[in-house]
Write a protein that holds these residues in place. Structure first.
Motif, mmCIF file in Angstrom:
data_model
loop_
_atom_site.group_PDB
_atom_site.id
_atom_site.type_symbol
_atom_site.label_atom_id
_atom_site.label_comp_id
_atom_site.label_asym_id
_atom_site.label_seq_id
_atom_site.Cartn_x
_atom_site.Cartn_y
_atom_site.Cartn_z
ATOM 1 N N ALA A 86 10.803 -3.572 -16.230
ATOM 2 C CA ALA A 86 9.436 -4.133 -16.193
ATOM 3 C C ALA A 86 8.772 -3.798 -17.513
ATOM 4 C CB ALA A 86 8.638 -3.534 -15.033
ATOM 5 N N ALA A 87 7.754 -4.537 -17.855
ATOM 6 C CA ALA A 87 7.080 -4.354 -19.149
ATOM 7 C C ALA A 87 6.550 -2.934 -19.280
ATOM 8 C CB ALA A 87 5.926 -5.352 -19.282
ATOM 9 N N THR A 88 6.342 -2.528 -20.534
ATOM 10 C CA THR A 88 5.856 -1.163 -20.774
ATOM 11 C C THR A 88 4.452 -0.978 -20.182
ATOM 12 O OG1 THR A 88 5.525 0.492 -22.500
ATOM 13 C CG2 THR A 88 4.918 -1.728 -23.071
ATOM 14 N N GLY A 89 4.225 0.208 -19.638
ATOM 15 C CA GLY A 89 2.900 0.524 -19.080
ATOM 16 C C GLY A 89 2.650 -0.049 -17.699
ATOM 17 N N THR A 90 3.671 -0.527 -17.035
ATOM 18 C CA THR A 90 3.452 -1.150 -15.724
ATOM 19 C C THR A 90 3.698 -0.183 -14.554
ATOM 20 O OG1 THR A 90 5.696 -2.021 -15.836
ATOM 21 C CG2 THR A 90 3.938 -3.527 -16.465
ATOM 22 N N GLY A 91 3.988 1.090 -14.863
ATOM 23 C CA GLY A 91 4.083 2.075 -13.791
ATOM 24 C C GLY A 91 5.491 2.460 -13.378
ATOM 25 N N LYS A 92 6.471 2.212 -14.241
ATOM 26 C CA LYS A 92 7.860 2.571 -13.897
ATOM 27 C C LYS A 92 7.991 4.089 -13.774
ATOM 28 C CE LYS A 92 9.572 0.590 -17.567
ATOM 29 N NZ LYS A 92 8.370 0.005 -18.178
ATOM 30 N N THR A 93 7.557 4.821 -14.829
ATOM 31 C CA THR A 93 7.692 6.282 -14.813
ATOM 32 C C THR A 93 6.928 6.871 -13.636
ATOM 33 O OG1 THR A 93 7.754 6.164 -17.212
ATOM 34 C CG2 THR A 93 7.480 8.350 -16.257
ATOM 35 N N ALA A 94 5.757 6.333 -13.386
ATOM 36 C CA ALA A 94 4.925 6.870 -12.296
ATOM 37 C C ALA A 94 5.558 6.638 -10.934
ATOM 38 C CB ALA A 94 3.529 6.242 -12.355
ATOM 39 N N ALA A 120 0.862 -1.189 0.000
ATOM 40 C CA ALA A 120 0.000 0.000 0.000
ATOM 41 C C ALA A 120 0.890 1.227 0.000
ATOM 42 C CB ALA A 120 -0.883 -0.001 1.246
ATOM 43 N N PHE A 121 0.455 2.293 -0.685
ATOM 44 C CA PHE A 121 1.235 3.527 -0.695
ATOM 45 C C PHE A 121 1.376 4.096 0.714
ATOM 46 C CE2 PHE A 121 -0.327 3.791 -5.216
ATOM 47 C CZ PHE A 121 0.914 3.607 -5.789
ATOM 48 N N ALA A 122 0.357 3.808 1.553
ATOM 49 C CA ALA A 122 0.374 4.352 2.915
ATOM 50 C C ALA A 122 1.583 3.861 3.701
ATOM 51 C CB ALA A 122 -0.908 3.973 3.638
ATOM 52 N N VAL A 144 5.779 -3.387 -9.985
ATOM 53 C CA VAL A 144 7.109 -2.765 -10.058
ATOM 54 C C VAL A 144 7.221 -1.648 -9.014
ATOM 55 C CG1 VAL A 144 6.520 -1.146 -11.944
ATOM 56 C CG2 VAL A 144 8.888 -1.811 -11.596
ATOM 57 N N GLN A 145 6.127 -0.955 -8.776
ATOM 58 C CA GLN A 145 6.139 0.111 -7.757
ATOM 59 C C GLN A 145 6.266 -0.474 -6.348
ATOM 60 O OE1 GLN A 145 2.458 2.045 -8.764
ATOM 61 N NE2 GLN A 145 3.354 3.194 -10.460
ATOM 62 N N MET A 146 5.681 -1.637 -6.136
ATOM 63 C CA MET A 146 5.766 -2.270 -4.808
ATOM 64 C C MET A 146 7.212 -2.442 -4.373
ATOM 65 S SD MET A 146 2.949 -5.281 -4.847
ATOM 66 C CE MET A 146 1.213 -4.967 -5.027
ATOM 67 N N ALA A 190 -5.622 10.780 -8.291
ATOM 68 C CA ALA A 190 -5.227 10.235 -9.599
ATOM 69 C C ALA A 190 -5.720 8.801 -9.786
ATOM 70 C CB ALA A 190 -3.705 10.281 -9.726
ATOM 71 N N GLY A 191 -6.351 8.245 -8.738
ATOM 72 C CA GLY A 191 -6.883 6.874 -8.856
ATOM 73 C C GLY A 191 -5.820 5.811 -8.613
ATOM 74 N N TYR A 192 -4.715 6.193 -7.997
ATOM 75 C CA TYR A 192 -3.684 5.207 -7.683
ATOM 76 C C TYR A 192 -4.034 4.550 -6.331
ATOM 77 C CZ TYR A 192 -0.468 7.012 -11.295
ATOM 78 O OH TYR A 192 0.130 7.368 -12.475
ATOM 79 N N ASP A 193 -4.864 3.535 -6.375
ATOM 80 C CA ASP A 193 -5.319 2.901 -5.132
ATOM 81 C C ASP A 193 -4.245 2.000 -4.530
ATOM 82 O OD1 ASP A 193 -7.772 4.109 -5.333
ATOM 83 O OD2 ASP A 193 -8.593 2.509 -6.581
ATOM 84 N N ILE A 194 -3.651 1.211 -5.377
ATOM 85 C CA ILE A 194 -2.587 0.311 -4.891
ATOM 86 C C ILE A 194 -1.389 0.409 -5.830
ATOM 87 C CG2 ILE A 194 -4.019 -1.404 -3.682
ATOM 88 C CD1 ILE A 194 -3.757 -3.115 -6.278
ATOM 89 N N PRO A 195 -0.193 0.148 -5.314
ATOM 90 C CA PRO A 195 0.978 0.197 -6.200
ATOM 91 C C PRO A 195 0.970 -0.971 -7.185
ATOM 92 C CG PRO A 195 1.618 -0.317 -3.920
ATOM 93 C CD PRO A 195 0.141 -0.143 -3.922
HETATM 94 N N1 LIG Z 1 -0.386 2.501 -9.054
HETATM 95 C C1 LIG Z 1 -1.069 2.898 -10.107
HETATM 96 N N2 LIG Z 1 -2.412 2.902 -10.069
HETATM 97 C C2 LIG Z 1 -3.136 3.310 -11.147
HETATM 98 N N3 LIG Z 1 -2.589 3.729 -12.321
HETATM 99 C C3 LIG Z 1 -1.268 3.747 -12.422
HETATM 100 C C4 LIG Z 1 -0.434 3.339 -11.325
HETATM 101 N N4 LIG Z 1 0.850 3.478 -11.721
HETATM 102 C C5 LIG Z 1 0.822 3.937 -12.970
HETATM 103 N N5 LIG Z 1 -0.443 4.098 -13.405
HETATM 104 C C6 LIG Z 1 -0.878 4.558 -14.720
HETATM 105 O O1 LIG Z 1 -0.501 3.552 -15.665
HETATM 106 C C7 LIG Z 1 -0.090 4.136 -16.872
HETATM 107 C C8 LIG Z 1 1.297 3.636 -17.228
HETATM 108 O O2 LIG Z 1 2.191 4.094 -16.218
HETATM 109 P P1 LIG Z 1 3.696 4.493 -16.565
HETATM 110 O O3 LIG Z 1 3.758 5.449 -17.730
HETATM 111 O O4 LIG Z 1 4.335 4.914 -15.313
HETATM 112 O O5 LIG Z 1 4.255 3.080 -17.039
HETATM 113 P P2 LIG Z 1 5.713 2.774 -17.622
HETATM 114 O O6 LIG Z 1 6.069 1.421 -17.135
HETATM 115 O O7 LIG Z 1 6.660 3.884 -17.316
HETATM 116 O O8 LIG Z 1 5.394 2.719 -19.170
HETATM 117 P P3 LIG Z 1 6.488 2.818 -20.396
HETATM 118 O O9 LIG Z 1 7.387 1.639 -20.243
HETATM 119 O O10 LIG Z 1 5.614 2.706 -21.598
HETATM 120 O O11 LIG Z 1 7.149 4.148 -20.241
HETATM 121 C C9 LIG Z 1 -0.158 5.649 -16.677
HETATM 122 O O12 LIG Z 1 -1.382 6.103 -17.200
HETATM 123 C C10 LIG Z 1 -0.136 5.812 -15.174
HETATM 124 O O13 LIG Z 1 -0.828 6.985 -14.769
#
Ligand SMILES: Nc1ncnc2c1ncn2[C@@H]1O[C@H](COP(=O)(O)OP(=O)(O)OP(=O)(O)O)[C@@H](O)[C@H]1O
Length: 187
Positions: free
Chosen positions: A174-182, A131-133, A156-158, A148-153
Protein backbone atom coordinates in the motif's frame (compact mmCIF):
# COMPACT_ATOMS: atom_id res chain seq x y z
CA UNK A 1 -41.20 62.65 -6.46
CA UNK A 2 -41.26 66.39 -7.31
CA UNK A 3 -40.99 68.04 -10.75
CA UNK A 4 -37.57 66.78 -11.77
CA UNK A 5 -37.28 63.90 -14.19
CA UNK A 6 -35.91 60.58 -12.96
CA UNK A 7 -32.71 60.98 -15.00
CA UNK A 8 -31.93 64.36 -13.40
CA UNK A 9 -32.37 62.95 -9.92
CA UNK A 10 -30.90 59.47 -10.26
CA UNK A 11 -28.11 58.91 -7.77
CA UNK A 12 -24.53 58.14 -8.69
CA UNK A 13 -23.18 54.85 -7.50
CA UNK A 14 -21.01 54.70 -4.38
CA UNK A 15 -17.82 55.04 -6.43
CA UNK A 16 -18.89 57.87 -8.68
CA UNK A 17 -20.09 61.43 -8.54
CA UNK A 18 -22.73 62.44 -11.03
CA UNK A 19 -21.68 66.01 -11.68
CA UNK A 20 -18.76 68.09 -10.46
CA UNK A 21 -20.89 71.27 -10.19
CA UNK A 22 -23.51 69.61 -7.99
CA UNK A 23 -21.76 66.79 -6.18
CA UNK A 24 -23.89 63.98 -4.84
CA UNK A 25 -24.28 64.26 -1.08
CA UNK A 26 -22.21 61.61 0.64
CA UNK A 27 -23.70 61.89 4.10
CA UNK A 28 -27.24 62.23 5.25
CA UNK A 29 -26.42 65.33 7.37
CA UNK A 30 -25.21 67.19 4.24
CA UNK A 31 -28.75 67.13 2.86
CA UNK A 32 -31.32 69.79 3.69
CA UNK A 33 -34.80 69.21 5.09
CA UNK A 34 -37.54 68.55 2.52
CA UNK A 35 -39.91 71.42 1.63
CA UNK A 36 -43.64 70.63 1.51
CA UNK A 37 -44.42 68.69 -1.68
CA UNK A 38 -40.78 67.66 -2.26
CA UNK A 39 -39.73 63.99 -2.31
CA UNK A 40 -38.46 62.66 1.00
CA UNK A 41 -35.67 60.22 1.63
CA UNK A 42 -37.20 56.83 2.48
CA UNK A 43 -34.53 56.35 5.17
CA UNK A 44 -34.20 59.68 7.00
CA UNK A 45 -37.02 61.87 5.64
CA UNK A 46 -34.69 64.65 4.40
CA UNK A 47 -34.96 66.00 0.85
CA UNK A 48 -35.05 62.95 -1.42
CA UNK A 49 -32.84 64.55 -4.04
CA UNK A 50 -31.94 61.30 -5.78
CA UNK A 51 -33.57 58.12 -6.93
CA UNK A 52 -31.86 54.89 -5.94
CA UNK A 53 -31.27 53.14 -9.26
CA UNK A 54 -31.67 49.65 -7.74
CA UNK A 55 -35.01 50.26 -5.99
CA UNK A 56 -36.51 53.46 -7.49
CA UNK A 57 -36.86 54.88 -3.96
CA UNK A 58 -36.12 58.50 -3.06
CA UNK A 59 -32.92 58.93 -1.08
CA UNK A 60 -31.01 61.97 0.16
CA UNK A 61 -27.43 60.76 -0.05
CA UNK A 62 -25.04 57.90 -0.75
CA UNK A 63 -25.17 57.05 2.98
CA UNK A 64 -28.95 56.55 2.97
CA UNK A 65 -28.79 54.70 -0.35
CA UNK A 66 -26.35 52.25 1.24
CA UNK A 67 -28.59 51.85 4.28
CA UNK A 68 -31.52 51.17 1.96
CA UNK A 69 -29.56 48.56 -0.01
CA UNK A 70 -28.37 46.89 3.21
CA UNK A 71 -31.99 46.46 4.28
CA UNK A 72 -32.96 44.65 1.11
CA UNK A 73 -33.45 40.91 1.59
CA UNK A 74 -30.33 39.04 0.57
CA UNK A 75 -30.78 36.46 -2.16
CA UNK A 76 -30.62 32.94 -0.73
CA UNK A 77 -27.51 31.05 -1.82
CA UNK A 78 -28.28 28.30 -4.27
CA UNK A 79 -26.93 25.04 -2.85
CA UNK A 80 -26.51 22.50 -5.62
CA UNK A 81 -28.06 19.17 -4.79
CA UNK A 82 -26.10 16.06 -5.53
CA UNK A 83 -28.11 13.03 -6.49
CA UNK A 84 -26.35 9.87 -5.43
CA UNK A 85 -26.85 6.73 -7.45
CA UNK A 86 -29.70 4.68 -6.01
CA UNK A 87 -27.51 1.60 -5.66
CA UNK A 88 -24.92 3.41 -3.47
CA UNK A 89 -25.11 2.12 0.07
CA UNK A 90 -23.68 2.99 3.47
CA UNK A 91 -22.12 0.74 6.03
CA UNK A 92 -23.11 1.76 9.54
CA UNK A 93 -20.64 1.24 12.36
CA UNK A 94 -22.13 1.35 15.84
CA UNK A 95 -20.15 2.55 18.82
CA UNK A 96 -19.23 -0.10 21.35
CA UNK A 97 -17.56 -3.43 21.30
CA UNK A 98 -20.22 -5.62 19.82
CA UNK A 99 -18.23 -7.33 17.07
CA UNK A 100 -21.36 -8.88 15.55
CA UNK A 101 -22.80 -5.46 14.75
CA UNK A 102 -19.95 -4.96 12.29
CA UNK A 103 -20.37 -8.21 10.41
CA UNK A 104 -20.69 -7.51 6.68
CA UNK A 105 -22.65 -9.39 4.08
CA UNK A 106 -20.83 -10.87 1.06
CA UNK A 107 -22.20 -8.08 -1.13
CA UNK A 108 -21.00 -5.44 1.32
CA UNK A 109 -17.57 -7.08 1.50
CA UNK A 110 -17.21 -7.06 -2.27
CA UNK A 111 -18.52 -3.51 -2.56
CA UNK A 112 -16.27 -2.23 0.26
CA UNK A 113 -13.16 -3.79 -1.25
CA UNK A 114 -14.00 -2.28 -4.63
CA UNK A 115 -14.66 1.17 -3.21
CA UNK A 116 -11.50 1.48 -1.15
CA UNK A 117 -9.29 -0.31 -3.64
CA UNK A 118 -8.54 -3.43 -1.64
CA UNK A 119 -7.30 -6.20 -3.89
CA UNK A 120 -6.90 -9.63 -2.34
CA UNK A 121 -5.36 -12.83 -3.59
CA UNK A 122 -5.31 -16.23 -1.96
CA UNK A 123 -7.86 -18.66 -0.67
CA UNK A 124 -10.50 -17.83 1.95
CA UNK A 125 -9.29 -14.31 2.66
CA UNK A 126 -11.09 -13.04 5.78
CA UNK A 127 -13.47 -10.11 5.25
CA UNK A 128 -12.23 -6.59 5.90
CA UNK A 129 -13.14 -4.95 9.19
CA UNK A 130 -14.77 -1.52 9.35
CA UNK A 131 -14.04 -0.93 13.05
CA UNK A 132 -11.22 -1.96 15.37
CA UNK A 133 -13.89 -3.21 17.78
CA UNK A 134 -14.55 -6.07 15.35
CA UNK A 135 -11.17 -7.56 16.30
CA UNK A 136 -12.18 -8.28 19.90
CA UNK A 137 -9.05 -6.62 21.17
CA UNK A 138 -7.85 -6.59 24.75
CA UNK A 139 -9.46 -3.66 26.52
CA UNK A 140 -6.09 -1.96 27.13
CA UNK A 141 -5.20 -2.16 23.46
CA UNK A 142 -8.58 -0.78 22.42
CA UNK A 143 -8.15 2.10 24.88
CA UNK A 144 -4.67 2.86 23.60
CA UNK A 145 -5.90 2.94 20.03
CA UNK A 146 -8.55 5.46 21.06
CA UNK A 147 -5.94 7.49 22.97
CA UNK A 148 -3.73 7.52 19.86
CA UNK A 149 -6.68 8.86 17.84
CA UNK A 150 -7.10 5.70 15.77
CA UNK A 151 -10.87 5.97 15.35
CA UNK A 152 -11.25 3.79 12.29
CA UNK A 153 -8.85 1.48 10.47
CA UNK A 154 -7.25 2.71 7.29
CA UNK A 155 -8.08 0.69 4.14
CA UNK A 156 -4.91 -1.39 4.35
CA UNK A 157 -5.59 -2.06 8.03
CA UNK A 158 -9.18 -3.06 7.27
CA UNK A 159 -7.93 -6.01 5.31
CA UNK A 160 -4.44 -6.72 6.71
CA UNK A 161 -5.41 -6.81 10.40
CA UNK A 162 -8.13 -9.49 10.20
CA UNK A 163 -5.94 -11.52 7.85
CA UNK A 164 -2.98 -11.32 10.27
CA UNK A 165 -5.18 -12.12 13.27
CA UNK A 166 -6.43 -15.24 11.50
CA UNK A 167 -2.86 -16.51 11.47
CA UNK A 168 -2.21 -16.05 7.74
CA UNK A 169 1.15 -15.07 6.28
CA UNK A 170 0.75 -11.79 4.42
CA UNK A 171 2.45 -9.85 1.69
CA UNK A 172 0.98 -6.35 1.90
CA UNK A 173 1.45 -3.49 -0.49
CA UNK A 174 0.00 0.00 0.00
CA UNK A 175 1.16 3.57 -0.53
CA UNK A 176 3.50 5.14 1.98
CA UNK A 177 1.86 6.58 5.09
CA UNK A 178 -1.30 4.52 4.78
CA UNK A 179 -0.87 2.65 8.07
CA UNK A 180 1.02 -0.53 7.17
CA UNK A 181 3.52 -0.28 10.05
CA UNK A 182 0.78 0.68 12.47
CA UNK A 183 -0.96 -2.59 11.63
CA UNK A 184 1.72 -4.47 13.58
CA UNK A 185 0.14 -3.62 16.95
CA UNK A 186 -2.29 -6.44 16.31
CA UNK A 187 0.43 -9.12 16.23
N1 LIG B 1 -6.08 3.90 11.80
C1 LIG B 1 -5.36 4.99 11.96
N2 LIG B 1 -5.94 6.11 12.44
C2 LIG B 1 -5.21 7.25 12.62
N3 LIG B 1 -3.89 7.36 12.33
C3 LIG B 1 -3.26 6.29 11.86
C4 LIG B 1 -3.95 5.05 11.65
N4 LIG B 1 -3.06 4.16 11.18
C5 LIG B 1 -1.89 4.80 11.10
N5 LIG B 1 -2.00 6.08 11.50
C6 LIG B 1 -0.95 7.09 11.53
O1 LIG B 1 -0.59 7.37 10.17
C7 LIG B 1 0.79 7.60 10.06
C8 LIG B 1 1.38 6.66 9.02
O2 LIG B 1 1.21 5.33 9.50
P1 LIG B 1 2.30 4.20 9.20
O3 LIG B 1 3.69 4.66 9.54
O4 LIG B 1 1.83 2.96 9.83
O5 LIG B 1 2.17 4.11 7.61
P2 LIG B 1 3.06 3.22 6.63
O6 LIG B 1 2.15 2.79 5.54
O7 LIG B 1 3.78 2.15 7.37
O8 LIG B 1 4.07 4.31 6.09
P3 LIG B 1 5.50 4.02 5.32
O9 LIG B 1 5.15 3.29 4.07
O10 LIG B 1 5.99 5.40 5.06
O11 LIG B 1 6.33 3.24 6.30
C9 LIG B 1 1.38 7.40 11.46
O12 LIG B 1 1.51 8.67 12.06
C10 LIG B 1 0.34 6.58 12.17
O13 LIG B 1 0.34 6.84 13.57
Amino acid sequence: MGDESQSERSIANSNGVESEADPVKDKCWQQREAEPGEPRCVICGRYGEYICDETDDDVCSIECKQTLLNRLPKPKPVIPTVKLPAQDECIYVRDGHDSHSHRLTDTQIESLRRKIDIEVRGASVPPPIVAFASCELAQKLQQNLELAGYDIPTPVQMQAIPAALSGRDLLVSAATGTGKTASFWCL
